[in-house]
Design an enzyme around this catalytic site. Structure first.
Site, PDB file in Angstrom:
ATOM      1  CD  GLU A   1       7.278  24.919  31.061  1.00 36.88           C
ATOM      2  OE1 GLU A   1       7.936  23.961  30.625  1.00 36.88           O
ATOM      3  OE2 GLU A   1       6.417  24.808  31.956  1.00 36.88           O
TER       4      GLU A   1
ATOM      5  NE  ARG B   1     -20.737   8.873  25.574  1.00 39.48           N
ATOM      6  CZ  ARG B   1     -21.985   8.510  25.349  1.00 39.48           C
ATOM      7  NH1 ARG B   1     -22.478   8.609  24.132  1.00 39.48           N
ATOM      8  NH2 ARG B   1     -22.721   8.028  26.311  1.00 39.48           N
TER       9      ARG B   1
ATOM     10  CD  GLU C   1       3.970  12.620  31.867  1.00 40.71           C
ATOM     11  OE1 GLU C   1       3.629  13.642  31.274  1.00 40.71           O
ATOM     12  OE2 GLU C   1       4.025  12.534  33.090  1.00 40.71           O
TER      13      GLU C   1
ATOM     14  CG  HIS D   1       6.908  20.743  35.277  1.00 41.51           C
ATOM     15  ND1 HIS D   1       8.008  21.145  34.553  1.00 41.51           N
ATOM     16  CD2 HIS D   1       5.842  21.329  34.681  1.00 41.51           C
ATOM     17  CE1 HIS D   1       7.604  21.931  33.551  1.00 41.51           C
ATOM     18  NE2 HIS D   1       6.295  22.062  33.607  1.00 41.51           N
TER      19      HIS D   1
ATOM     20  CG  ASN E   1       6.551  15.746  33.900  1.00 42.36           C
ATOM     21  OD1 ASN E   1       5.807  16.611  33.441  1.00 42.36           O
ATOM     22  ND2 ASN E   1       6.255  14.454  33.861  1.00 42.36           N
TER      23      ASN E   1
ATOM     24  NE  ARG F   1       3.223  14.695  26.897  1.00 39.76           N
ATOM     25  CZ  ARG F   1       2.143  15.051  26.233  1.00 39.76           C
ATOM     26  NH1 ARG F   1       1.526  14.180  25.451  1.00 39.76           N
ATOM     27  NH2 ARG F   1       1.659  16.275  26.325  1.00 39.76           N
TER      28      ARG F   1
ATOM     29  CE  LYS G   1       4.259  18.919  24.946  1.00 41.08           C
ATOM     30  NZ  LYS G   1       3.603  19.749  25.936  1.00 41.08           N
TER      31      LYS G   1
ATOM     32  CG  HIS H   1       3.306  26.483  34.902  1.00 39.26           C
ATOM     33  ND1 HIS H   1       3.310  25.426  35.782  1.00 39.26           N
ATOM     34  CD2 HIS H   1       3.837  26.009  33.739  1.00 39.26           C
ATOM     35  CE1 HIS H   1       3.801  24.356  35.171  1.00 39.26           C
ATOM     36  NE2 HIS H   1       4.129  24.681  33.941  1.00 39.26           N
TER      37      HIS H   1
ATOM     38  CE  LYS I   1       1.290  15.388  29.982  1.00 39.53           C
ATOM     39  NZ  LYS I   1       2.375  15.664  30.940  1.00 39.53           N
TER      40      LYS I   1
ATOM     41  CG  HIS J   1       3.140  20.813  38.987  1.00 36.93           C
ATOM     42  ND1 HIS J   1       2.825  19.670  38.288  1.00 36.93           N
ATOM     43  CD2 HIS J   1       3.110  21.815  38.082  1.00 36.93           C
ATOM     44  CE1 HIS J   1       2.613  19.972  37.016  1.00 36.93           C
ATOM     45  NE2 HIS J   1       2.787  21.265  36.863  1.00 36.93           N
TER      46      HIS J   1
HETATM   47  N1  GLY Z   1       3.733  19.948  29.715  1.00 32.89           N
HETATM   48  C1  GLY Z   1       4.319  18.683  29.698  1.00 32.89           C
HETATM   49  C2  GLY Z   1       3.722  17.762  28.703  1.00 32.89           C
HETATM   50  O1  GLY Z   1       2.992  18.177  27.827  1.00 32.89           O
HETATM   51  O2  GLY Z   1       3.957  16.586  28.751  1.00 32.89           O
END
Ligand code: GLY
Length: 375
Positions: free
Chosen positions: A177, A113, A229, A240, A237, A233, A219, A257, A135, A244
């Site tokens: 990035e 947990r 998000e 992305h 993206n 946040r 960040k 990536h 994340k 993606h």
């Molecule tokens: N990689 C995007 C984020 O952490 O929100």
């Protein structure tokens, strides 16, 4: 010795520090000594280089690459930890790039947990983005990062000297990035990157420290406002949605990536231009910095149908509409939602190399935008 930079990240799971310094791993020896029970999760490229510095009796080393980012890997690690008798007082140390960090973080979030973990990112993508902000994820047959959690690390330790052993391809991937932060948030930083691009690509440590610090500060500011998000946040993206889709469409074999995000940022900037959200000067400004990384959108030779089909499975979508973060200028982005058919209408113009027709779909331009929560 270059000074250590420390950034505080505030989250609902507590605050933690991001340490950035050359040789940060060696500098953290005493910290590792007092951790108690630990296991290092790393990959076959990185563990032989730095694993010994962590002095953990336990390790789980995975094959490098996106293929390892699966529930199967997660369960192998969990079973290994159980067979070693590791309890909930164990700290997981994630040593490696984005794949290691995402998998190790996910395991940390579910093992008994939830157990603490530390991020030691060794690629630029991981140092400026994926190791920070909590994340965690694995991929599924449906798409990238489709299963995961928000689980914040106890600490992030960033040693930019680890980037010196990276192939140029991985450095370029990370710079994609980095440029993203300039476009989405900070025009001054974008200019700094334009001026210092060669220093970054040649792994100048002082410049890298500056760049990594700036990215982590942005960040931290963004995650502080919107950890899960629901709002701002989402700006992270940018690039992305296309990125993606390119990755999953090519089964994670063709692009790193960062390369996929780089192509994504070029095409999404072009979409913003086609829609009249930015002028030609702004579009060229973004493109010229991205093209200095030696990759352009022409490597994305995939059918519009395949690309849009993959975008329709993006987890950011809502109400069957595809979410895009698009530039409104350098340092400013907003979210737009598109019906897949609507996107078809624009995509030929977006993908056509050299095409610069501005469609300015009136309904879209008049649609209320979801503004950044900072106003
Ligand atoms: N990689 C995007 C984020 O952490 O929100």
């Amino acid at each position: 010795m270059t000074h250590e930079r420390v950034i505080q990240m505030n989250t609902s799971q507590g605050s933690y520090d991001i340490h950035i310094a050359p040789n940060a791993l060696e500098r953290s020896k005493e910290y590792f000594d007092q951790l108690g029970s630990t296991i290092v999760i790393s990959d076959e490229h990185v563990y032989p280089l730095y694993g010994h510095l962590l002095k953990s009796p336990h390790r789980f080393v995975i094959p490098p690459g996106e293929e390892s980012k699966t529930m199967d890997t997660v369960m192998e690690i969990v079973n290994h930890m159980l067979s070693c008798g590791l309890g909930r007082d164990t700290t997981i140390i994630a040593l490696g790039g984005g794949v290691v960090g995402d998998v190790a973080g996910f395991v940390a979030s579910i093992y008994m947990r939830g157990v603490p973990y530390i991020q030691i990112p060794t690629t630029l993508v991981a140092q400026v983005d994926s190791s920070v902000g909590g994340k965690t994820a694995v991929n599924t047959g449906v798409g990238k990062n489709t299963v995961g959690t928000f689980w914040q690390p106890q600490k992030v330790i960033i040693d930019p000297t680890t980037l010196r052993s990276l192939p140029r391809r991985d450095v370029v991937s990370g710079v994609a990035e980095v440029v993203k932060y300039g476009v989405i948030y900070d025009a001054g930083f974008f200019q700094y990157l334009d001026t210092h691009m060669e220093d970054i690509l040649s792994a100048d440590i002082d410049v890298l420290c500056e760049v990594i610090e700036r990215c982590c500060m942005i960040k931290a500011e963004v995650v502080d406002q919107d950890e899960k998000e629901h709002g701002i946040r989402k700006i992270l993206n940018f690039g992305h949605t296309v990125g993606h889709a390119l990755e999953s469409l090519t089964h994670y074999q063709e692009y790193t990536h960062g390369e996929a995000v780089l192509v994504g940022m070029i095409l999404e900037t072009r979409l913003a231009r086609v829609l009249g959200l930015i002028d030609e000067r702004c579009s060229q400004e973004v493109h010229s910095v991205l093209r200095r990384l030696g990759i352009d959108e022409s490597i994305a030779r995939h059918s519009t149908a395949a690309l849009i089909e993959h975008m329709t499975h993006d987890k950011k979508n809502r109400n069957e509409q595809i979410s895009f973060i698009l530039p409104m200028g350098v340092g400013d982005v907003e979210e737009f939602m598109f019906d897949p058919e609507e996107l078809w209408g624009y995509w030929n113009e977006v993908a056509g190399v050299g095409a610069h027709k501005v469609i300015k779909h009136p309904a879209l331009v008049n649609r209320p935008m979801r503004r950044r929560s900072t106003g």
